[in-house]
Design a protein around this motif. Structure first.
Motif, short mmCIF file in Angstrom:
data_model
loop_
_atom_site.label_atom_id
_atom_site.label_comp_id
_atom_site.label_asym_id
_atom_site.label_seq_id
_atom_site.Cartn_x
_atom_site.Cartn_y
_atom_site.Cartn_z
N ILE A 96 0.84 -1.21 0.00
CA ILE A 96 0.00 0.00 0.00
C ILE A 96 0.87 1.25 0.00
N GLY A 97 1.89 1.28 0.88
CA GLY A 97 2.77 2.44 0.95
C GLY A 97 3.47 2.72 -0.36
N ALA A 98 4.01 1.67 -0.99
CA ALA A 98 4.74 1.84 -2.25
C ALA A 98 3.80 2.25 -3.37
N GLU A 99 2.60 1.66 -3.42
CA GLU A 99 1.66 1.97 -4.50
C GLU A 99 1.20 3.42 -4.45
N LEU A 100 0.76 3.88 -3.27
CA LEU A 100 0.29 5.26 -3.15
C LEU A 100 1.44 6.24 -3.30
N SER A 101 2.61 5.88 -2.82
CA SER A 101 3.77 6.76 -2.97
C SER A 101 4.15 6.95 -4.43
N SER A 102 4.13 5.86 -5.20
CA SER A 102 4.45 5.98 -6.62
C SER A 102 3.40 6.81 -7.35
N MET A 103 2.14 6.71 -6.91
CA MET A 103 1.09 7.54 -7.52
C MET A 103 1.29 9.01 -7.17
N ARG A 104 1.77 9.28 -5.97
CA ARG A 104 2.06 10.66 -5.58
C ARG A 104 3.24 11.21 -6.36
N VAL A 105 4.29 10.39 -6.52
CA VAL A 105 5.49 10.83 -7.23
C VAL A 105 5.18 11.11 -8.70
N THR A 106 4.38 10.27 -9.32
CA THR A 106 4.03 10.44 -10.74
C THR A 106 2.86 11.40 -10.93
N GLU A 107 2.41 12.04 -9.85
CA GLU A 107 1.38 13.08 -9.87
C GLU A 107 0.01 12.55 -10.31
N GLN A 108 -0.22 11.26 -10.15
CA GLN A 108 -1.54 10.71 -10.47
C GLN A 108 -2.60 11.18 -9.48
N ILE A 109 -2.19 11.30 -8.20
CA ILE A 109 -3.13 11.78 -7.19
C ILE A 109 -3.51 13.23 -7.45
N ASP A 110 -2.53 14.05 -7.84
CA ASP A 110 -2.82 15.45 -8.17
C ASP A 110 -3.76 15.54 -9.36
N ALA A 111 -3.57 14.66 -10.34
CA ALA A 111 -4.44 14.65 -11.52
C ALA A 111 -5.87 14.28 -11.15
N MET A 112 -6.02 13.34 -10.22
CA MET A 112 -7.36 12.95 -9.76
C MET A 112 -8.04 14.11 -9.06
N GLU A 113 -7.29 14.88 -8.29
CA GLU A 113 -7.87 16.03 -7.59
C GLU A 113 -8.32 17.10 -8.57
N VAL A 114 -7.51 17.33 -9.61
CA VAL A 114 -7.84 18.34 -10.61
C VAL A 114 -9.07 17.94 -11.41
N SER A 115 -9.21 16.63 -11.68
CA SER A 115 -10.32 16.14 -12.50
C SER A 115 -11.64 16.08 -11.74
N GLY A 116 -11.62 16.37 -10.44
CA GLY A 116 -12.84 16.37 -9.65
C GLY A 116 -13.09 15.06 -8.92
N THR A 117 -12.23 14.06 -9.14
CA THR A 117 -12.34 12.79 -8.41
C THR A 117 -11.84 12.98 -6.98
N LYS A 118 -12.41 12.24 -6.06
CA LYS A 118 -11.97 12.31 -4.68
C LYS A 118 -10.93 11.22 -4.44
N PRO A 119 -9.64 11.54 -4.59
CA PRO A 119 -8.60 10.51 -4.46
C PRO A 119 -8.52 9.92 -3.06
N PHE A 120 -8.78 10.73 -2.04
CA PHE A 120 -8.68 10.21 -0.67
C PHE A 120 -9.72 9.12 -0.45
N LYS A 121 -10.93 9.35 -0.88
CA LYS A 121 -12.00 8.37 -0.70
C LYS A 121 -11.73 7.11 -1.50
N PHE A 122 -11.26 7.28 -2.75
CA PHE A 122 -11.05 6.14 -3.63
C PHE A 122 -9.80 5.35 -3.27
N LEU A 123 -8.73 6.04 -2.88
CA LEU A 123 -7.45 5.37 -2.64
C LEU A 123 -7.25 4.98 -1.18
N VAL A 124 -7.60 5.86 -0.27
CA VAL A 124 -7.32 5.62 1.15
C VAL A 124 -8.46 4.86 1.84
#
Length: 269
Positions: A125-153
């Motif tokens: 879990i730590g490595a997966e979410l960290s890699s998504m943060r590093v590659t800015e996938q989480i930021d992209a989800m926030e910009v697109s209106g998706t709730k990354p915290f609810k979906f990922l965490v």
């Protein structure tokens, strides 16, 4: 949710090192508190990500099945084998099934399961979410209106909280089978007689305590892994640190929680 960042404060450079260490520690405690509060605020509010929760339960449970099976069997077999000489010395080998059941169902099953899950699931879990943060996938989800915290965490924490108790129960029964094979090999005890002796010393409190432990351990593994990964930084280096931090922190907290729960439940026996 913004994390506290004391590194940007000009006063940081003027503080003694030990003072800054204490400040960073309490800052981390506060950030974790906000993270947990946010989880409870979003996890039980619609819309619910049932499909993702089921997928995460599969990742946590089914993919850990083989490792849990082998580990549980070895724990039961070895514990029984190591306990035998001391009991035989006092002519109390008939107590082995009761001793094994108490040790496994009260302590070993949830604890061993949590430690295995901390290493396998927590780091994943730590490595997966960290890699998504590093590659800015989480930021992209926030910009697109998706709730990354609810979906990922939220989905991952709920999955570990649901699945770890199931795995712990399974580990307990597999460990009992390992113990039975050792007893049958030396005593020739039948399976039905062994199981009858196994459940005699166990009470409703014992099963409840094991279930509570497993739920708490599962929540801890999920929340620590998600926290380490969701707020990781420093590029690819942060991925390794997030995975390592998730394992070490989760294992440490599991032992602390084990001590606390044992002290509390011991008053009801």
């Amino acid at each position: 949710m913004e994390q506290l960042n004391s590194t940007s404060s000009p006063a940081r450079k003027k503080r003694p090192k030990f003072v800054q260490t204490i400040v960073d520690f309490f800052s981390s405690i506060y950030n974790i508190h906000l993270f947990i509060v946010r989880f409870f605020r979003e996890a039980f509010v619609p819309p619910f990500e049932f499909k993702e929760i089921v997928r995460q339960c599969y990742e946590v449970g089914v993919r850990s099945f083989t490792l849990i099976t082998v580990t549980g069997f070895i724990v039961g077999f070895i514990f029984t084998k190591q306990s035998r000489p001391s009991l035989v010395e006092f002519g109390a080998q008939s107590w082995i099934p009761k001793l094994v059941s108490i040790a496994i169902m009260r302590a070993l099953a949830p604890l061993v399961t949590a430690l295995i899950a901390s290493g396998k699931v927590g780091s994943s879990i730590g490595a997966e979410l960290s890699s998504m943060r590093v590659t800015e996938q989480i930021d992209a989800m926030e910009v697109s209106g998706t709730k990354p915290f609810k979906f990922l965490v939220c989905t991952r924490v709920l999955a570990t909280t649901i699945t770890i108790p199931i795995l712990a129960t399974y580990t307990g029964f597999i460990a009992l089978i390992g113990g039975y094979l050792n007893v049958a090999q030396n005593e020739g005890t039948s399976y039905s007689a062994f199981m009858e002796e196994v459940f005699k010393p166990l009470t409703f409190v014992d099963f409840n305590a094991s279930l509570i432990k497993a739920i708490v351990f599962g929540f801890t593994i999920g929340i620590v892994g998600c926290y380490q990964g969701y707020y990781s930084n420093k590029g690819t280096e942060g991925v390794g640190k997030a995975a390592n931090g998730a394992v070490v922190t989760a294992m440490f907290l599991v032992f602390i929680e084990e001590v606390i729960i044992v002290q509390i439940t011991g008053n009801f026996r």
